[in-house]
Design a protein around this motif. Structure first.
Motif, PDB file in Angstrom:
ATOM      1  N   ARG A   1      42.108 -14.983 -18.359  1.00  0.00           N
ATOM      2  CA  ARG A   1      42.250 -14.370 -17.041  1.00  0.00           C
ATOM      3  C   ARG A   1      42.289 -15.430 -15.943  1.00  0.00           C
TER       4      ARG A   1
ATOM      5  N   TRP B   1      45.825 -16.934 -15.715  1.00  0.00           N
ATOM      6  CA  TRP B   1      46.958 -16.052 -15.407  1.00  0.00           C
ATOM      7  C   TRP B   1      47.570 -16.275 -14.019  1.00  0.00           C
TER       8      TRP B   1
ATOM      9  N   GLN C   1      50.201 -19.163 -13.803  1.00  0.00           N
ATOM     10  CA  GLN C   1      51.226 -19.274 -14.839  1.00  0.00           C
ATOM     11  C   GLN C   1      52.576 -18.772 -14.338  1.00  0.00           C
TER      12      GLN C   1
ATOM     13  N   LEU D   1      56.082 -16.650 -14.746  1.00  0.00           N
ATOM     14  CA  LEU D   1      56.207 -15.265 -15.202  1.00  0.00           C
ATOM     15  C   LEU D   1      56.298 -15.165 -16.724  1.00  0.00           C
TER      16      LEU D   1
ATOM     17  N   GLU E   1      55.106 -17.075 -19.049  1.00  0.00           N
ATOM     18  CA  GLU E   1      53.807 -17.300 -19.678  1.00  0.00           C
ATOM     19  C   GLU E   1      52.846 -16.164 -19.374  1.00  0.00           C
ATOM     20  N   ARG E   2      52.956 -15.590 -18.195  1.00  0.00           N
ATOM     21  CA  ARG E   2      52.102 -14.436 -17.872  1.00  0.00           C
ATOM     22  C   ARG E   2      52.332 -13.293 -18.858  1.00  0.00           C
TER      23      ARG E   2
ATOM     24  N   ASN F   1      50.453 -13.794 -21.895  1.00  0.00           N
ATOM     25  CA  ASN F   1      49.008 -13.905 -21.742  1.00  0.00           C
ATOM     26  C   ASN F   1      48.374 -12.562 -22.110  1.00  0.00           C
TER      27      ASN F   1
ATOM     28  N   HIS G   1      47.569  -9.883 -19.441  1.00  0.00           N
ATOM     29  CA  HIS G   1      48.658  -9.098 -18.849  1.00  0.00           C
ATOM     30  C   HIS G   1      48.742  -7.737 -19.519  1.00  0.00           C
TER      31      HIS G   1
END
Length: 529
Positions: A347, A350, A353, A355, A357-358, A361, A364
């Motif tokens: 968290r 996030w 990062q 987009l 990689e988000r 994650n 997400h």
């Protein structure tokens, strides 16, 4: 970082996160949307022969993650059905429910027609269904609960049952080769419910009139009975039942555990025999208990959601369920602290990062999109070490120590940390305190602890955790040698904390307070005297 819906959709189309990979199957299934604008239907199944556990919750959660991923890719409507097979006959008495003798008197009867051993609902199935809905509602899932009993008895499945009777021979041709010879002799896709005893019968069935829904069979007393298979007077064998539901409800997506791979294959063939199309699916690995055995509702060897939420927040459970779904994972109390800290680590990463990689994650998917802002000033593991050393403590006392480490520490400023304080107190009380044993140091270890104590005494008031950590490291290097630093830290954990593992000791000393930490060292040295 602000992303437009178009940016999100483009990134999701390329994301390797497993929910997006699954969602793209549905785009391929319906490139132009489902006919007549019908919603894409996701289904999860529950057998209420035992109390729901985290494995049950896990399937709904993961399916919801795929549903949310699909929503990022498409504007097509969706719906999630949580289906309870409460017409199933009770095969054995679960180990973890009361009034087992009473339940034993009703073996073989539909779960929805057996008295509730807990004495709170109209039936055993009603009790377990209520528990299922209770913890699904607690998480705010968007779902429609469906009871097999309601759909069978209410006639919602009657047309599909007629089709099963019309395709009876084709279904038998699919199923019989998969069965042992002795099972083939009695197998029937349709299970009549005895008009005399109310038991779900495992007997051969003759189709008398498929269009009328009439069947015939020999009951327990040896009498030939002709009766309707409609309106709740019969149910289907579960693999046939599964296929029938897919076709009758129009299910487009359902995941299942690795132990059901063959069942998915057979049910898919039956669905095609009934003129339907099997749903897209995902095979996940099973949760295992601490002994490495598959979690079972009847054994009660898994964690309940109430147990997890006593010792960790909701987000940590969702995080644990998201990660590595194709890998078998142990599910027991010991995994909770790591799940909590890993959730917060992801968290914290996030917001910064890109987009792509988000979308990969885990948080997400835990939060179905935008992740709440905020970070923890201490780890859950460090909290556990603190309350473990404190012994019996209150939340107010823990916050007093947090003031040594965190500027302006207060529950109001850090409400999520305050939640973790409560979880840490409960976890330490039930699982840490009973295992702690602070051993006495040997002569070499005691000498090193004295050097560390002298160094702590020379630190300025309010020394930063990193400065304390440097002192700890340099002391160990000087007293044990660089190659034996692992032994030095194990000495600190075992003599000061009573555990074989522990936190960064600089952070712990700063949190516990230098004076308190020196007292811990003095007590350890005294034990070795």
């Amino acid at each position: 970082m602000i992303s437009t819906p178009a940016d999100l959709r483009a990134a999701a189309l390329d994301s390797k996160a497993w929910p997006f990979e699954e969602a793209r199957k549905l785009l391929k299934r319906y490139p132009d949307g489902k006919p007549a604008g019908a919603p894409i239907l996701f289904e999860t199944g529950y057998g209420p022969s035992g109390l729901p556990h985290i494995g049950t919750f896990n399937e709904v959660l993961r399916t919801t993650m795929v549903r949310n991923a699909f929503a990022a890719l498409s504007d097509a409507p969706t719906r999630l059905v949580a289906f309870s097979d409460d017409m199933d006959g009770l095969r054995k008495v679960p180990d973890n429910v009361p009034n087992g003798a009473m339940l034993a008197e009703h073996l073989g009867k539909p779960l929805s027609r057996i008295p509730d051993p807990f004495g709170t609902h109209d039936s055993f199935a009603a009790h377990n269904n209520a528990m299922l809905r209770q913890f699904l509602d607690r998480y705010g899932f968007d779902y429609q609960f469906v009871s097999a009993t309601d759909y069978y008895a209410g006639g919602r499945f009657d047309d599909a049952l007629r089709e099963v009777l019309r395709r009876y021979d084709a279904i038998q041709a699919i199923m019989l080769p998969t069965l042992r010879p002795e099972r083939r002799a009695t197998y029937s896709p349709v299970l009549p419910i005895s008009p005399a005893t109310g038991v779900v019968l495992q007997v051969p069935v003759e189709v008398v009139d498929a269009d009328a829904g009439t069947i015939a069979f020999i009951d327990e007393g040896g009498e030939r009975i002709a009766q309707s298979a409609l309106g709740g007077m019969a149910k289907l064998q579960w693999k046939v039942d599964w296929a029938m539901r897919w076709v009758a409800l129009g299910v487009d997506y359902e995941m299942a555990g690795k132990d059901l791979i063959d069942s998915v294959t057979q049910s898919g063939r039956i669905a095609r025999a009934l003129g339907g199309r099997p749903p897209e699916g995902f095979t996940y690995e099973m949760f295992l208990d601490e002994a490495g055995e598959k979690i079972s509702k009847s054994k009660g060897n898994g964690l309940s959601i109430e147990q997890w939420l006593t010792y960790g927040p909701e987000e940590s459970l969702a995080f644990f369920a998201y990660r590595e779904p194709r890998k078998a994972k142990s599910l027991h109390m010991g995994v909770i602290p790591r799940a909590v800290d890993d959730y917060w680590q992801f968290r914290a990463a996030w917001p910064d990062q890109p987009l792509k990689e988000r979308l990969g994650n885990p948080v997400h998917h835990v939060h179905a999109g935008p992740v709440p802002a905020g970070a923890l000033p201490v780890t859950f593991g460090l909290l556990l070490n603190l309350v473990g050393v404190m012994g019996e403590a209150t939340a107010e006392q823990v916050w007093g120590y947090l003031g040594n480490y965190v500027a302006d520490a207060s529950p109001k400023r850090y409400p999520e940390l305050d939640r973790l304080v409560g979880h840490a107190l409960a976890y330490a009380r039930d699982f840490v305190a009973p295992t702690l044993h602070r051993r006495a140091p040997d002569a070499r270890e005691a000498a090193a602890l004295r050097v560390l104590d002298e160094g702590l005494a020379e630190l300025p008031a309010g020394a930063a955790a990193e400065d304390v950590q440097t002192l700890v490291y340099e002391t160990g290097k000087a007293q044990f040698g660089k190659e034996q630093l692992r032994d030095w830290f194990r000495t600190l954990y075992e003599t000061l904390l009573g555990s074989s593992q522990g936190p960064r000791m600089g952070s712990f000393f700063a949190l516990y307070g230098i004076d308190n930490s020196r007292r811990l060292i003095a007590e350890a040295i005294a034990r070795g005297a």
